[in-house]
Design an enzyme around this catalytic site. Structure first.
Site, PDB file in Angstrom:
ATOM      1  N   LYS A 160       2.292 -45.430  57.652  1.00 30.22           N
ATOM      2  CA  LYS A 160       2.018 -46.633  57.688  1.00 30.22           C
ATOM      3  C   LYS A 160       0.566 -46.733  57.347  1.00 30.22           C
ATOM      4  O   LYS A 160      -0.254 -46.293  57.992  1.00 30.22           O
ATOM      5  CB  LYS A 160       2.136 -47.207  59.387  1.00 30.22           C
ATOM      6  CG  LYS A 160       2.210 -48.763  59.463  1.00 30.22           C
ATOM      7  CD  LYS A 160       1.060 -49.587  58.768  1.00 30.22           C
ATOM      8  CE  LYS A 160      -0.015 -49.773  59.911  1.00 30.22           C
ATOM      9  NZ  LYS A 160      -1.132 -50.323  59.219  1.00 30.22           N
ATOM     10  N   GLU A 165      -6.607 -38.244  65.998  1.00 24.70           N
ATOM     11  CA  GLU A 165      -7.873 -37.945  65.261  1.00 24.70           C
ATOM     12  C   GLU A 165      -8.805 -39.237  65.357  1.00 24.70           C
ATOM     13  O   GLU A 165      -8.430 -40.003  64.469  1.00 24.70           O
ATOM     14  CB  GLU A 165      -7.899 -37.304  63.745  1.00 24.70           C
ATOM     15  CG  GLU A 165      -8.908 -36.498  63.477  1.00 24.70           C
ATOM     16  CD  GLU A 165      -9.931 -37.159  62.885  1.00 24.70           C
ATOM     17  OE1 GLU A 165     -11.060 -37.823  63.308  1.00 24.70           O
ATOM     18  OE2 GLU A 165      -9.766 -37.270  61.424  1.00 24.70           O
ATOM     19  N   CYS A 187     -15.629 -40.457  60.349  1.00 18.24           N
ATOM     20  CA  CYS A 187     -15.284 -40.211  61.819  1.00 18.24           C
ATOM     21  C   CYS A 187     -16.227 -39.120  62.200  1.00 18.24           C
ATOM     22  O   CYS A 187     -16.792 -39.199  63.261  1.00 18.24           O
ATOM     23  CB  CYS A 187     -14.147 -39.988  62.072  1.00 18.24           C
ATOM     24  SG  CYS A 187     -13.264 -38.735  61.340  1.00 18.24           S
ATOM     25  N   GLU A 240     -20.109 -45.833  68.159  1.00 14.53           N
ATOM     26  CA  GLU A 240     -19.693 -45.624  66.755  1.00 14.53           C
ATOM     27  C   GLU A 240     -19.695 -46.663  65.785  1.00 14.53           C
ATOM     28  O   GLU A 240     -19.206 -47.715  66.171  1.00 14.53           O
ATOM     29  CB  GLU A 240     -18.401 -45.013  66.647  1.00 14.53           C
ATOM     30  CG  GLU A 240     -17.955 -44.574  65.324  1.00 14.53           C
ATOM     31  CD  GLU A 240     -16.564 -43.899  65.124  1.00 14.53           C
ATOM     32  OE1 GLU A 240     -15.601 -44.401  65.732  1.00 14.53           O
ATOM     33  OE2 GLU A 240     -16.658 -42.795  64.370  1.00 14.53           O
TER      34      GLU A 240
HETATM   35  P1  ADP Z   1     -10.099 -49.041  62.114  1.00 16.43           P
HETATM   36  O1  ADP Z   1     -10.933 -49.819  63.036  1.00 16.43           O
HETATM   37  O2  ADP Z   1     -10.580 -47.865  61.335  1.00 16.43           O
HETATM   38  O3  ADP Z   1      -9.183 -50.116  61.309  1.00 16.43           O
HETATM   39  P2  ADP Z   1      -7.692 -48.935  63.750  1.00 16.43           P
HETATM   40  O4  ADP Z   1      -7.565 -47.955  65.057  1.00 16.43           O
HETATM   41  O5  ADP Z   1      -7.810 -50.209  64.212  1.00 16.43           O
HETATM   42  O6  ADP Z   1      -9.112 -48.424  62.988  1.00 16.43           O
HETATM   43  O7  ADP Z   1      -6.725 -48.617  62.576  1.00 16.43           O
HETATM   44  C1  ADP Z   1      -6.189 -47.444  62.061  1.00 16.43           C
HETATM   45  C2  ADP Z   1      -4.732 -47.555  61.843  1.00 16.43           C
HETATM   46  O8  ADP Z   1      -3.975 -48.090  63.032  1.00 16.43           O
HETATM   47  C3  ADP Z   1      -4.371 -48.742  60.730  1.00 16.43           C
HETATM   48  O9  ADP Z   1      -3.214 -48.439  59.931  1.00 16.43           O
HETATM   49  C4  ADP Z   1      -3.971 -49.793  61.528  1.00 16.43           C
HETATM   50  O10 ADP Z   1      -3.114 -50.748  61.100  1.00 16.43           O
HETATM   51  C5  ADP Z   1      -3.148 -49.138  62.918  1.00 16.43           C
HETATM   52  N1  ADP Z   1      -3.127 -49.790  64.004  1.00 16.43           N
HETATM   53  C6  ADP Z   1      -3.965 -50.884  64.560  1.00 16.43           C
HETATM   54  N2  ADP Z   1      -3.274 -51.131  65.802  1.00 16.43           N
HETATM   55  C7  ADP Z   1      -2.311 -50.565  66.109  1.00 16.43           C
HETATM   56  C8  ADP Z   1      -1.534 -50.666  67.245  1.00 16.43           C
HETATM   57  N3  ADP Z   1      -1.319 -51.295  67.957  1.00 16.43           N
HETATM   58  N4  ADP Z   1      -0.160 -49.809  67.061  1.00 16.43           N
HETATM   59  C9  ADP Z   1      -0.200 -49.003  66.162  1.00 16.43           C
HETATM   60  N5  ADP Z   1      -0.929 -48.706  65.009  1.00 16.43           N
HETATM   61  C10 ADP Z   1      -2.068 -49.701  65.111  1.00 16.43           C
END
Ligand code: ADP
Length: 491
Positions: A188, A263, A297, A394
Site C-alpha cells: 500500500k 520503522e 526519519c 519531529e
Molecule cells: P505520514 O505523516 O508520513 O504520511 P503516516 O503514518 O500517516 O505518515 O502514513 C504512512 C503510511 O501509512 C501511508 O501509506 C498511509 O496511508 C498509511 N496509514 C495511515 N493511517 C493508517 C492506518 N490507520 N492503518 C494503516 N495504514 C495507515
C-alpha cells in the site's frame, strides 16, 4: 495502461494508475479514484485508482494463492534471485524515467532522485537477490539419539505500508527482503506518491514475477491500509511512517496476532565537538537535516554544538544554509524542492511559528517562499532550549534547531532525553569521545564523522519510539522468515 496528462515535465506523459492484483491491472472495485499532485506547482498529475477493503481482499487472496499453492512456493530460491536481479537491471535501464517520475510526484530535486534514491533502489534489489539462495538453517546437537535441524521459511503474505518521503526506496526496502525470503506481498503506497510504486509493478511483471507474488493497492491509510492491517490472510505487516499510525496498527493487528515491524520517526542528535574538522561537520550538519527538504526519519534535527565554537559555527551555518538553491526540482542545480503536500507545509510552518514564540532565534529562513508550490525557506534556529517544541517534536521539514552543550556526559544525557532513538552522529577527532557517543547514545544507527551513510547491507531501525525490528542487511531477512525446528528420531 490508463493515461493522464502530465502536469509539468518528465520523460513520460502517461502513467500507470490502476491497481496491480493477481498479475493484472484493474480499476478499484468501487470505481473510485484519487488525485495525485505535483507539489512544486500544485497541479494535478493523475487520478489513481483508489483501493479500499474490497480491493485489499482481492489482493490478499491473490497473494495467499501464490504463496500457498501457486508457483512461488515451488520456485527455486536461485530463480527468485534471478528475477530480482532482472528487476534491478530493468530499473537501471529505466533510471532516468523513474528519477523524473519520483521528482514529479514527490518534489525532491532531480539530482537526488538520480544520484541517491535510484542507485540505492537498484543496489537494494541486487543485495537481496544475492541472499535468496543463502538463507540457511542450522543443525542442532540436542540430547539423545536425534537429528535436529532448523529451517528458515518465508513468513507468508506480507502487507507492506509505506510513506511518501522516499517512495521507490521504501518499496525496495520492503520488497527486497520479502521476495528474497520467498514471501508474497501486498503493498500500500502512500496516497501522496503512488506513481513510482505502480511503475515498479510494471517492471516487476516484465522481470517475470508470477501473478499474485507482487500486488499493489494504492489508497488511503484509514481504508486500504486499515483493511490490510486487519485482514486474516495477512501474516505480517511491515510499516514505515508515523508513531501515532504505528500505535493504531499495533492495536488493529492484535486480533490476528500478526508479526509486525515498524520503522518510525526520530529527533536525531547530531553532536559537534570543538575538536572536530569543523568544515566537514558543517557539511554534515547541512546534509543531515536538509536532504530531501528535511523529510527524513533520521534527519539530524537536534544539532548539538560545543559552547566554545557555538557562535562562530552558527554564523557559518546560517550563511551556508541561506545559499541553498531552492526552486524547480527538475533543474539539475536545485538543492531543495517543495514539501510533499499542503498538510506537511502547514505543519512545518506552525512549528516555525512556535519556535519564534518560544524565544528561539531565527538565523536564516523562518517562513514560506510564497507563490505556487509548497516551498519553505531552509530555516536555522539558534539559542534553542531542550524543552522547546522545535527541540522535542519531529517536524519532518527544513527546520534545524542548534543547541549549545559543554561536555560529553551532559550531551549524552541530553541526546537521550527523547522518546525517539533512530539515529545519532558525532563529529570529533578524539576516538574516545566518538566511542563514548557510539556506546551510550540509545539509537539504532550512529554515524561518526559522517551522516546519512546508507547501504543495503547495513541494518537500519530504531530504539524506543523509533521502531521495532531492523530493515536492510541480513537482519532485514528476519522480518520475513519463520524459524522451524525439525527433530528426527534416529532409531
Ligand atoms: P505520514 O505523516 O508520513 O504520511 P503516516 O503514518 O500517516 O505518515 O502514513 C504512512 C503510511 O501509512 C501511508 O501509506 C498511509 O496511508 C498509511 N496509514 C495511515 N493511517 C493508517 C492506518 N490507520 N492503518 C494503516 N495504514 C495507515
Amino acid at each position: 495502461m490508463a493515461t493522464a496528462t502530465e502536469s509539468r515535465r518528465g520523460a513520460r506523459t502517461s502513467f500507470q494508475t490502476q491497481l496491480l492484483i493477481d498479475g493484472k491491472w484493474r480499476d478499484a472495485v468501487s470505481g473510485k479514484t484519487f488525485a495525485t499532485y505535483n507539489p512544486a506547482t500544485e497541479e494535478l498529475i493523475a487520478n489513481v485508482a483508489e483501493g479500499d477493503a474490497a480491493d485489499i481482499d482481492l489482493a490478499v487472496k491473490a497473494a495467499r494463492k501464490a504463496f500457498d499453492s501457486g508457483p512461488w512456493r515451488k520456485t527455486d530460491a536461485r530463480d527468485r534471485g534471478r528475477m530480482m536481479y532482472k528487476l534491478a537491471d530493468l530499473i537501471e535501464e529505466n533510471l532516468e524515467e523513474l528519477a523524473q517520475l519520483e521528482t514529479l510526484d514527490n518534489g525532491k530535486p532531480i539530482s537526488e532522485s538520480r544520484n541517491a534514491d535510484l542507485p540505492l533502489v537498484v543496489d537494494c534489489f541486487r543485495y537481496y537477490a544475492g541472499w535468496a539462495d543463502k538463507i540457511h538453517g542450522h543443525t542442532v546437537p540436542i540430547r539423545g539419539n536425534f537429528f535436529c535441524y532448523t529451517k528458515r521459511e518465508p513468513v507468508g503474505v506480507a502487507g507492506q505500508i509505506i510513506p511518501w518521503n522516499f517512495p521507490m526506496l521504501m518499496v525496495a526496502w520492503k520488497w527486497g527482503p520479502a521476495l528474497a525470503a520467498g514471501c508474497t506481498v501486498v503493498l500500500k503506497p502512500a496516497e501522496q506518491t503512488p506513481l513510482s510504486a505502480l511503475r515498479l509493478g510494471e517492471l516487476a511483471l516484465e522481470a517475470g514475477f508470477p501473478a499474485g507474488v507482487i500486488n499493489i493497492v494504492p489508497g488511503f491509510g484509514e481504508t486500504a491500509g486499515d483493511a490490510l492491517v486487519k485482514h486474516k490472510g495477512v501474516d505480517k505487516i511491515a510499516f514505515t511512517g508515523e508513531g501515532k499510525t504505528a500505535e493504531l496498527i499495533m492495536r488493529n493487528s492484535s486480533d490476528t496476532l500478526k508479526r509486525i515491524t515498524f520503522e518510525l520517526g526520530g529527533k536525531s542528535p547530531n553532536i559537534i565537538f570543538a575538536d572536530a574538522d569543523l568544515d566537514a561537520a558543517l557539511e554534515g550538519a547541512v546534509l543531515g537535516l536538509y536532504l530531501n527538504q528535511g523529510q527524513c526519519c533520521c534527519a539530524g534535527s537536534r544539532l548539538f554544538v560545543q559552547d566554545t565554537v557555538y557562535d562562530k559555527f552558527v554564523d557559518r551555518l546560517g550563511a551556508k544554509v541561506s545559499e541553498r538553491k531552492l526552486g524547480d526540482p527538475f533543474d539539475p542545480g536545485t538543492e531543495m524542492g517543495p514539501q510533499v503536500d499542503k498538510a506537511q507545509y502547514e505543519k512545518i510552518l506552525s512549528y516555525i511559528d512556535k519556535g519564534k514564540q518560544q524565544g528561539a532565534r531565527v538565523v536564516t529562513g523562518g517562513g514560506p517562499v510564497g507563490g505556487k508550490g509548497f516551498f519553505i525557506k531552509p530555516t536555522v534556529f539558534a539559542d534553542v532550549r531542550d524543552d522547546m517544541a522545535i527541540a522535542c517534536d519531529e517536524i519532518f521539514g527544513p527546520v534545524l534547531s542548534v543547541i549549545k552543550f559543554k561536555d560529553v556526559d551532559e550531551v549524552i544525557h541530553r541526546a537521550n532525553t527523547t522518546d525517539y532513538g533512530l539515529a545519532a552522529a558525532v563529529w570529533t577527532r578524539d576516538i574516545g569521545k566518538a566511542h563514548a557517543i557510539a556506546d551510550r547514545v540509545r539509537a539504532g544507527t550512529v554515524w561518526v564523522n559522517c551522516y546519512d551513510v546508507f547501504d543495503a547491507a547495513a541494518p537500519f531501525g530504531g530504539f524506543k519510539r523509533s521502531g521495532i525490528g531492523r530493515e536492510l542487511g541480513e537482519k532485514g531477512l528476519d522480518n520475513y522468515t519463520e524459524n522451524k525446528t525439525v527433530t528426527i528420531a534416529l532409531d
